[in-house]
Design a protein around this motif. Structure first.
Motif, mmCIF file in Angstrom:
data_model
loop_
_atom_site.group_PDB
_atom_site.id
_atom_site.type_symbol
_atom_site.label_atom_id
_atom_site.label_comp_id
_atom_site.label_asym_id
_atom_site.label_seq_id
_atom_site.Cartn_x
_atom_site.Cartn_y
_atom_site.Cartn_z
ATOM 1 N N PRO A 239 -8.947 12.126 -2.076
ATOM 2 C CA PRO A 239 -8.739 13.302 -1.218
ATOM 3 C C PRO A 239 -8.355 12.864 0.195
ATOM 4 N N ILE A 240 -7.593 13.670 0.869
ATOM 5 C CA ILE A 240 -7.179 13.370 2.233
ATOM 6 C C ILE A 240 -8.280 13.792 3.196
ATOM 7 N N HIS A 241 -8.593 12.923 4.137
ATOM 8 C CA HIS A 241 -9.613 13.204 5.147
ATOM 9 C C HIS A 241 -9.297 14.527 5.850
ATOM 10 N N PHE A 242 -10.331 15.380 6.019
ATOM 11 C CA PHE A 242 -10.093 16.706 6.611
ATOM 12 C C PHE A 242 -9.578 16.615 8.041
ATOM 13 N N LEU A 243 -10.136 15.706 8.823
ATOM 14 C CA LEU A 243 -9.743 15.607 10.224
ATOM 15 C C LEU A 243 -9.539 14.133 10.592
ATOM 16 N N PRO A 244 -8.450 13.526 10.105
ATOM 17 C CA PRO A 244 -8.230 12.108 10.407
ATOM 18 C C PRO A 244 -7.880 11.896 11.873
ATOM 19 N N THR A 245 -8.509 10.928 12.485
ATOM 20 C CA THR A 245 -8.194 10.592 13.881
ATOM 21 C C THR A 245 -7.609 9.191 13.997
ATOM 22 N N ARG A 246 -7.687 8.403 12.924
ATOM 23 C CA ARG A 246 -7.086 7.065 12.907
ATOM 24 C C ARG A 246 -6.084 7.017 11.750
ATOM 25 N N ILE A 247 -4.811 6.899 12.109
ATOM 26 C CA ILE A 247 -3.732 7.005 11.131
ATOM 27 C C ILE A 247 -2.851 5.771 11.208
ATOM 28 N N ALA A 248 -2.546 5.205 10.050
ATOM 29 C CA ALA A 248 -1.596 4.094 9.962
ATOM 30 C C ALA A 248 -0.283 4.644 9.408
ATOM 31 N N ILE B 17 3.342 3.573 8.045
ATOM 32 C CA ILE B 17 4.141 2.463 7.526
ATOM 33 C C ILE B 17 5.592 2.928 7.442
ATOM 34 N N THR B 18 6.422 2.384 8.305
ATOM 35 C CA THR B 18 7.812 2.832 8.360
ATOM 36 C C THR B 18 8.592 1.904 9.279
ATOM 37 N N ARG C 128 1.516 16.513 19.340
ATOM 38 C CA ARG C 128 1.521 17.894 19.819
ATOM 39 C C ARG C 128 0.371 18.681 19.175
ATOM 40 N N ARG C 129 0.125 18.414 17.897
ATOM 41 C CA ARG C 129 -0.930 19.141 17.188
ATOM 42 C C ARG C 129 -2.319 18.649 17.577
ATOM 43 N N MET C 130 -2.461 17.345 17.792
ATOM 44 C CA MET C 130 -3.760 16.760 18.132
ATOM 45 C C MET C 130 -3.523 15.621 19.120
ATOM 46 N N PRO C 131 -3.634 15.892 20.419
ATOM 47 C CA PRO C 131 -3.256 14.888 21.432
ATOM 48 C C PRO C 131 -4.026 13.572 21.343
ATOM 49 N N LYS C 132 -5.300 13.622 21.003
ATOM 50 C CA LYS C 132 -6.108 12.398 21.003
ATOM 51 C C LYS C 132 -6.192 11.837 19.592
ATOM 52 N N LEU C 133 -5.177 11.050 19.239
ATOM 53 C CA LEU C 133 -5.116 10.403 17.937
ATOM 54 C C LEU C 133 -4.904 8.910 18.120
ATOM 55 N N GLU C 134 -5.448 8.134 17.212
ATOM 56 C CA GLU C 134 -5.195 6.698 17.199
ATOM 57 C C GLU C 134 -4.193 6.417 16.072
ATOM 58 N N ILE C 135 -2.943 6.255 16.433
ATOM 59 C CA ILE C 135 -1.881 6.034 15.447
ATOM 60 C C ILE C 135 -1.376 4.610 15.573
ATOM 61 N N THR C 136 -1.460 3.871 14.486
ATOM 62 C CA THR C 136 -0.957 2.501 14.448
ATOM 63 C C THR C 136 0.300 2.464 13.594
ATOM 64 N N VAL C 137 1.395 2.026 14.180
ATOM 65 C CA VAL C 137 2.646 1.910 13.440
ATOM 66 C C VAL C 137 2.736 0.501 12.856
ATOM 67 N N ARG D 202 -6.913 -4.188 4.643
ATOM 68 C CA ARG D 202 -7.734 -5.327 5.085
ATOM 69 C C ARG D 202 -8.146 -5.232 6.539
ATOM 70 N N LYS D 203 -7.259 -4.730 7.387
ATOM 71 C CA LYS D 203 -7.443 -4.894 8.834
ATOM 72 C C LYS D 203 -7.683 -3.609 9.617
ATOM 73 N N LEU D 204 -7.199 -2.483 9.133
ATOM 74 C CA LEU D 204 -7.229 -1.272 9.959
ATOM 75 C C LEU D 204 -8.266 -0.275 9.441
ATOM 76 N N PRO D 205 -9.122 0.257 10.329
ATOM 77 C CA PRO D 205 -10.095 1.274 9.923
ATOM 78 C C PRO D 205 -9.466 2.665 9.914
ATOM 79 N N ALA D 206 -8.386 2.802 9.158
ATOM 80 C CA ALA D 206 -7.640 4.062 9.159
ATOM 81 C C ALA D 206 -8.270 5.071 8.215
ATOM 82 N N HIS D 207 -8.132 6.342 8.563
ATOM 83 C CA HIS D 207 -8.566 7.419 7.668
ATOM 84 C C HIS D 207 -7.499 7.726 6.621
ATOM 85 N N VAL D 208 -6.230 7.469 6.960
ATOM 86 C CA VAL D 208 -5.134 7.761 6.048
ATOM 87 C C VAL D 208 -3.941 6.883 6.410
ATOM 88 N N SER D 209 -3.156 6.523 5.382
ATOM 89 C CA SER D 209 -1.893 5.802 5.589
ATOM 90 C C SER D 209 -0.743 6.743 5.255
#
Length: 223
Positions: A28-37, A39-40, A56-65, A88-95
């Motif tokens: 299942p997808i995390h309801f309110l992910p704040t850490r997103i990876a 891949i692109t 724009r939808r959620m200003p305070k996000l931790e997005i790792t590209v 292995r390395k990122l504590p992401a809620h969703v990729s």
């Protein structure tokens, strides 16, 4: 193009038989992910669209590209390595695995078996948003959630802050109203019960009167 289409159907059939696309195996997808990876390609339109809508939808996000090649013979290997790196390395809620539109040949790295296996191996939920809405890739079928475009991926994964705040206010108001309703009913019940309880002073007075009567009867008999 005909050969690629036939190869796509062969890979799809093989992976389907192996249960790679089974819904009951998907996270299942995390309801309110704040850490997103994400891949692109770090230079493509996909990442710009995703970041613009997400922030724009959620200003305070931790997005790792996590930059990868999204086209060419070595792109599939990049994608697999990126998925493994995120786990292995990122504590992401969703990729989010994404790229813009293109021909079937351009999107071919996302139709590789190893990419599908890497998606299902991931313990972090994977959203696939590859190409345009009409494009369906093997990664879309294997992913925990398919988004038709990179922009749609941001809208599906990230809740709008204003909407969340409005919903929270509505829930708070409903709870407040419910609490006051319960309190009012409890007060009404207490008043009703108190009206049914006799005044103990009246009961004591009645007892004293009965004792006086008994005392008077005893005096009469003794006399």
């Amino acid at each position: 193009m005909g050969a690629l289409a036939a190869a796509f159907e062969q890979v799809k059939y093989k992976l389907s038989r192996e249960g790679i696309f089974d819904e009951n195996k998907k996270w299942p997808i995390h309801f309110l992910p704040t850490r997103i990876a994400v891949i692109t390609s770090h230079t493509g339109a996909a990442i710009r669209d995703f970041l613009r809508i997400s922030l724009r939808r959620m200003p305070k996000l931790e997005i790792t590209v996590v930059p990868v090649r999204v086209q060419g013979e070595e792109a599939a290997g990049d994608i697999v390595a990126a998925l493994e790196l995120v786990n292995r390395k990122l504590p992401a809620h969703v990729s989010v695995l994404t790229r813009g539109g293109g021909s079937l040949e351009d999107l071919w790295p996302f139709n590789q078996e190893e990419v599908a296996y890497a998606i299902r191996k991931s313990h972090i939920p994977v959203v696939s948003a590859v190409g345009h809405e009409v494009d369906i890739t093997i990664s879309d079928l294997a992913a925990d959630l398919r988004a038709p475009t990179p922009s749609a991926a941001a809208e599906l994964v990230i809740r709008e802050l204003e909407t969340l705040e409005r919903n929270l206010r509505n829930v708070s108001s409903s709870l407040d109203n419910a609490f006051h309703g319960i309190l009012a009913r409890a007060k009404e019940r207490a008043l009703y019960l108190s009206s049914r309880i006799k005044d103990p002073r009246r009961a004591l007075a009645d007892m004293w009167l009965r004792l006086d009567d008994v005392h008077n009867h005893l005096l009469i008999r003794v006399g």
